[in-house]
Structures are given as C-alpha cells and as structure tokens.
Design an enzyme around this catalytic site. Sequence first.
Site, PDB file in Angstrom:
ATOM      1  N   PHE A   1       0.867  -1.177   0.000  1.00  9.09           N
ATOM      2  CA  PHE A   1       0.000   0.000   0.000  1.00  9.09           C
ATOM      3  C   PHE A   1       0.907   1.230   0.000  1.00  9.09           C
ATOM      4  CE2 PHE A   1      -3.071   2.939   2.114  1.00  9.09           C
ATOM      5  CZ  PHE A   1      -4.021   2.902   1.105  1.00  9.09           C
TER       6      PHE A   1
ATOM      7  N   ASP B   1       2.043  -5.071   7.988  1.00 10.60           N
ATOM      8  CA  ASP B   1       0.788  -4.322   8.006  1.00 10.60           C
ATOM      9  C   ASP B   1      -0.355  -5.322   7.848  1.00 10.60           C
ATOM     10  OD1 ASP B   1      -1.497  -2.806   7.483  1.00 10.60           O
ATOM     11  OD2 ASP B   1      -0.366  -1.226   6.470  1.00 10.60           O
TER      12      ASP B   1
ATOM     13  N   ARG C   1     -12.508  -4.489  -7.221  1.00 15.32           N
ATOM     14  CA  ARG C   1     -12.257  -5.218  -5.967  1.00 15.32           C
ATOM     15  C   ARG C   1     -13.577  -5.553  -5.283  1.00 15.32           C
ATOM     16  NH1 ARG C   1      -8.198  -2.515  -1.784  1.00 15.32           N
ATOM     17  NH2 ARG C   1     -10.042  -1.185  -1.548  1.00 15.32           N
TER      18      ARG C   1
ATOM     19  N   TYR D   1     -10.613   0.101  10.806  1.00 13.58           N
ATOM     20  CA  TYR D   1     -11.870   0.420  10.111  1.00 13.58           C
ATOM     21  C   TYR D   1     -12.195  -0.461   8.916  1.00 13.58           C
ATOM     22  CZ  TYR D   1      -8.400   3.290   7.577  1.00 13.58           C
ATOM     23  OH  TYR D   1      -7.295   3.731   6.911  1.00 13.58           O
ATOM     24  N   LYS D   2     -11.403  -1.495   8.685  1.00 13.42           N
ATOM     25  CA  LYS D   2     -11.726  -2.391   7.572  1.00 13.42           C
ATOM     26  C   LYS D   2     -12.524  -3.575   8.128  1.00 13.42           C
ATOM     27  CE  LYS D   2      -7.737  -0.753   4.918  1.00 13.42           C
ATOM     28  NZ  LYS D   2      -8.405  -0.047   3.796  1.00 13.42           N
TER      29      LYS D   2
END
Lengths: 414, 414
Positions: B128, B199, B373, B224-225
């Site tokens: 990322f 990560d 996605r 928050y995922k």
Amino acid sequence: MATHLSREDFVRMDEKDILAGCRERFRLPEDIIYLDGNSLGAAPIAIMPTVARTIEQEWSRDLVRSWTAHGWIELPLDVGAAIARFVGARPEDVMVADSTTVNLFRLVCLALAIQKNRRVILVERDNFPADNYVAQGVAELLGGRVEIRAAAGDRLAADVDGDVALVLASQVDFRTGRMLDMSAVTRAVHEQGALILWDLSHSAGVVPIALEADDVDFAVGCGYKYLNGGPGAPSYLYVQRRWQDVARPPFFGWLGHASPFALEPQWQPAAGIRRMLGGTPPILSLVALKAALAAFDDVDLRAVRAKSLSLTSHFIDLVDERCARYGVRVVTPREDERRGSQVSVAFEHAYPAMQALIARGVIGDFRAPDLMRFGFAPLYVRYTDVWDVVAILDEVLSSRAWDRPEFLRRQYVT
Amino acid sequence: MATHLSREDFVRMDEKDILAGCRERFRLPEDIIYLDGNSLGAAPIAIMPTVARTIEQEWSRDLVRSWTAHGWIELPLDVGAAIARFVGARPEDVMVADSTTVNLFRLVCLALAIQKNRRVILVERDNFPADNYVAQGVAELLGGRVEIRAAAGDRLAADVDGDVALVLASQVDFRTGRMLDMSAVTRAVHEQGALILWDLSHSAGVVPIALEADDVDFAVGCGYKYLNGGPGAPSYLYVQRRWQDVARPPFFGWLGHASPFALEPQWQPAAGIRRMLGGTPPILSLVALKAALAAFDDVDLRAVRAKSLSLTSHFIDLVDERCARYGVRVVTPREDERRGSQVSVAFEHAYPAMQALIARGVIGDFRAPDLMRFGFAPLYVRYTDVWDVVAILDEVLSSRAWDRPEFLRRQYVT
C-alpha cells in the site's frame, strides 16, 4: 481588595450577561459547578445528534461512499478552517488531525528542516511537560543534530541567540494561568533569526490570538479544552504561509500527497497546509469537534474575553477577601493582559481541599505541588458560580473539611 | 471450472451458515450488497448506544472525572488487548492509538533504533503506497542514515541481506488479495538478521494471524476495515516483547511516560507496550472501535476464515463460469493459503463497470489501472450475495451497461 459585593450582585451580573443564553448549548449536571473546562470542556448538546447522524445516516447507509458524499475526506481542512477564527489565522493555514503530541512532533521537525544551520530548541522551562517531551524525543531521534535548552517564560525572549532554531512555548501557562505577550515574544524571537511554535491549548476559545497579525511561524492546540470537542478530540496545527511550501513534514501522509488517490509509489507533497495531513482521520471525533465549534457560531469572541476577565477578576477578589485568612494565595496574574481564563490558588493542603470541593459538587483540579486550578469557560460558567464556589471554598477551609483521610489518598488527575 | 450451482444452492448455504445470525449485528441498507468492507467495514449496531452512553452519561455527567471513573485513560491498552486475539498476540503486547501512518512511523523509527548498524529498509514494491510513503519520510528525516530498497512480495525473503535493518510488508495485498506466508517470510528475514514489520490492515478479522507464534517483530493495522471500527478508527500496533524495553519510540508521549501524572520535566519510558503511547487518545473513536470488536465476541475466528474462503472461492468459480467470456479475469490467487478475503477482477473497463455495479446497488471499488475489488466480510456478507453480485455483473457486462458517459467520469475513490 474588599469587593463589598453580595450574591445578589452576581445574580444581576448573570441577568445582564449577553452570553448567558450560551449555557443552554451544553449538557451540564444540575448539581455541579464545573470549573475544569481548561482540562476537558463540557459537552455541547449539538454533538450527540451530529455523531448520531454520522453513524446512522452517513456511515450505516452510504457506507464507503460517505468519504465523498458527506465530505469526510475534507474534514481535516474544513474543521481547520472553522478553528481559524479562534486563533486569528487565514482558514487555509490551519488543519486538524492527530493528537497534539503528534502535531508538535510534525512542527518541531518541520522547523528544524527549515533551520538547517541551527541546532538548538529553546523550550519554556515550565511548559506543559508533554510538549517538552516531544522536543526531547525529536532530539534523541535526530541524534547530535539537536540540543535542547530551557528558559523561564519571562526569559524566553532574552535567552534566544543565534544558535536557536526554534522556541517552543505556551501562550497560557497550564499551572498558573499566566499569559505571555505573543506579539512581543514572537518579535524578539524573530529578531534573533529563530522561529517560534506556540501551544494554544489553554488559550484558544477564551483569549485573543492573532497568529497572522503577530507573524507567528507555527502553532498547535488541542480540541478538547475551551473548544469543547470531547475527550481526546483531534488537535489543530497552524503553519504560517511562508513556511508551508519550503520544507517537508516528517510524516509523508497519504492525505498530504499531491495526488492522494493516484496511489503513486513516491510521496510528493501537496501544496499549502494540506501537505501536513497524515493518515485517514478519525471521522467520529472530527465531526464531534466540528459540532462543538458551532456553539460559538454567533458569539463575538471579544465578548467571551470580556466575560472571562470579569469572571476571573471577581473570583480573585472574592478569594482574597474571604479565603486569604486561611493561607491560600492566588498565583495567577492580576493584570488582565497577563491572565488567561483560569485562576490558580496555592494552598498547603491543596490536594485534599480540592477533593473536599469535588465532594461538594465543585469540579476544579489539582496540580502538584500545591495548586488548586479553577477554569472559567465563559459560554457556560455563570457569575453566580463564582460567588458560590468561593462560598463553598470558604466553608471547606474554615471547617477544615479537607482534613479527612479519604481526601488525602492521591489518585491521578488529568 | 463450471459450478453447476443454482441460486437455490446459495440459499441453502445461508441456511446452514453458523455465522448467518451475525449479520443482525450490523446496520446495513436493505437495497445494497456491500462488498467494500475491505475499505470501510459496515456499521455495527452496538456502536451507536456505546457512543451515546459515552457522550450523555460519561462525558456530560461525570465530565473530567470520566478519565478514571469510566476507564478512558486505559482505553488504548484495553482496546489493544481486545485486538490481540485477532492477531495472535498476548493482550499486553498490543496498543491502540493514532493513525496507521503514525504507528508505522513509530515502528520504523523503533526498528532503526534497535538495528543501529544496518541502514536499509526493504519495502514490498507493491505495498500500500501510504506505508512506503512513511518509510520515505523516515529516510528523509534521518538523512543519509537510511536507504530504501524495494522488492516484489514474492522476492522479499530472497532480497534480504546483511544490510537490511527492517522489512516492511503487508500480509494481504490491497490490490490483488494475495496473501503472503507470514511464518516463512518472517523466518527468512530473521535468518538474515533483519527485523520485520507487517501491516495487517487487510487481514485482521478475516485470516489467521499468529504474531507471537511466528515470532513477528512488529505489526500495525487499521481499525476500520474488517474490524468495523468506523471511518478513520484508531490504529493498533504490536511490538514483540523482546523489543519493548530495548529502545525508545520517536514520540515521547506523555501517556508513555513511566509516571504520566507526575508531570516530571524529563521523559522516562514506561515499561512494556505502554511506552509506545502518545498523546491524549480520541475517546469517542476508541469506544466505537471497542464496541465494534464486540460483534466478534462469541465468534470462532476459524469459522470466519472458513466462510471467507468459501465465499471467495464460490465467487471466483461463478465469475469464471459466467463472466470470463466478457474478458474479465480473476487475479486473486485461487489457492486458499494464498488468498485473503477479497477477490480482484481485472477488466479493461473496470472503472465504468464498477460504476454500473454501484448504480445497481453493488458496492465494491476500483483500483487503477483495471481492477474491480470485491471484499467479503463473513460476519455480514451472505452466500446469496455472492450469487446475486455475479448475476448483476453478468448483466452489466452482457448489456455493456458500463458504456455510459456518466460512468466514465473518474472521481476519486477511497
């Protein structure tokens, strides 16, 4: 100084107070007099419906699309723009994100990146320790490149020399409520070629601040004291426009990228204050802070300052008149131009005395070794509160109500 | 591979799904199929009453006393302890605070402080970008002391040499959903005397993670995922116990002080993970995350992984069967042990095709240059959703529904 005033006089002051109606904008317990808004501001009523709307109508219903549909992605700059009036800045020079600690770190590193040929950070000796810890951390991280010196607040201007890269100071002292002359200190610092970073945590929302007019380089402040943004509300950060594009912050945040959504492999700074942004911001806390600021929307900040000075000077006078005989001593400056919006009272038994006050519904706080602190937030503190608190303090001191074992057990205070 | 399954088969899978009841723990719109929980998790119903209680009963009523009375001050460690089970860590090795960006910065600096004689940070080339930006920022801040090298995910282990201080990688690739073998990569990195920082943003809550058993040095992840903590929820950070007391973090945070309330002039690190704490944490966002985690309280994480693999493998099979003829191609690994909980589909017209899906109530997202996605959060995604989304995708592709001007206007996506 004897005031010769009665409670009736304070009732009349409340009746004439043009800010009296603002108290209804806060949710406050009936049986409490809250004089700790300098630590955690009271809860604005507008926060609950705002947070509920964010959770139930935005996040729950529009889900990930809310980042654009409800403007979440711009909140760090939007809330920054809303804070600008409190600190005398252009809206485009302020952003909100992360904690005060993280923002101090950002700005100390940025200042050192600008001041390549100077290595000293001059900190106010009695500054809030957390601020000085950040400077110590930067110095350790950067190794021999940085040295820290300390000076008393009233010596800051005099102790700046040609080695000083940055001066780190608070406008209002968290212990005593003493306010520095931001304009004069900033000018003296600049005359020596140094930069200055002001912590406004104990001043924004209650005292006049003119970052732009005073040519201040950098500033930070927290959102949860007089701005009432809620526990641990995000912090704001100001960078004078001349420094915004000349150096890079220590965090290369994705939101500070020139093209945050292009997902490029190399970080490239955005223009202006935006490059100071870091990672994805905590939206629930940001919308709470935004709603809190709205409590000031129709309020003239000069009226806030005038009421603050009136509340604190009456409090000082009454403490002198009624409580000096017990050995308490006001340590906050009596000159208006040197006083923030809190009054600190030194007393040998300050800790148990504050516990006794709290047991009677008066919430102030204690600071070691011997200070009772009382903060006056003009939007919700009443003139009659001033009278009543001093009456209760008088009773606590005269009856030695503080001299009870349960008041002596030290707990930590925030 | 032809599945020869019908929608009825997927209805029966839902009927037999032991996690089916978990969907009621989330507030989801009736007319939406949400497959973007890998970007922003859906809203757990428990968050609203928790946040309301924090505002109305704690902050509003108990005010500043809530820091101790309601345990706010311990929330960064309490919520860290609650996250430990998701990442296979001891509860005392995880803390929650600040953004993922800030936590990555903390850990990269900490790793370099430990690895005094090595100067290279080896980053995953396709990591990322925000993660790699942080490494670039640290390198610039520390000047010539640090060099950054990049390697493809499957080359990480091979490209580590004796100069590498730290490897920075994501367990699950945000573009393709490809999962690395954390155990094997960590072992290979350690064999070269390097440390590793994982990560876990795209893996915690959906795939098995064993930080302690795999002897991982450092890890971060967002809240928050798949953990559903809300937009910009605070990030967590893991430090292997052997590294907790041997170096000092870059931020000398007041909450990380050995005596945070003593207000001492010099920072002294607390023992253990506590020293990684920074400034005052955002309580509203922290209590929201804590409430979100409770949605997993009685859930066996192995059942979550099993359902995730089942959902994604059925999705892959159906896309192959029904949509390959339009030129779409699944780029996510088909081997279970190499797949996270998302499926990415390459298609020349991926951007407008995703817009057409969104217009039909299917929320996935787009990643440049050509990926659609689809994230599968097993607590609220149903088997029938898998069937329905592929049917809608089939319709969009067969009718060229994506070929409309309004779908071609690129907006930014998060």
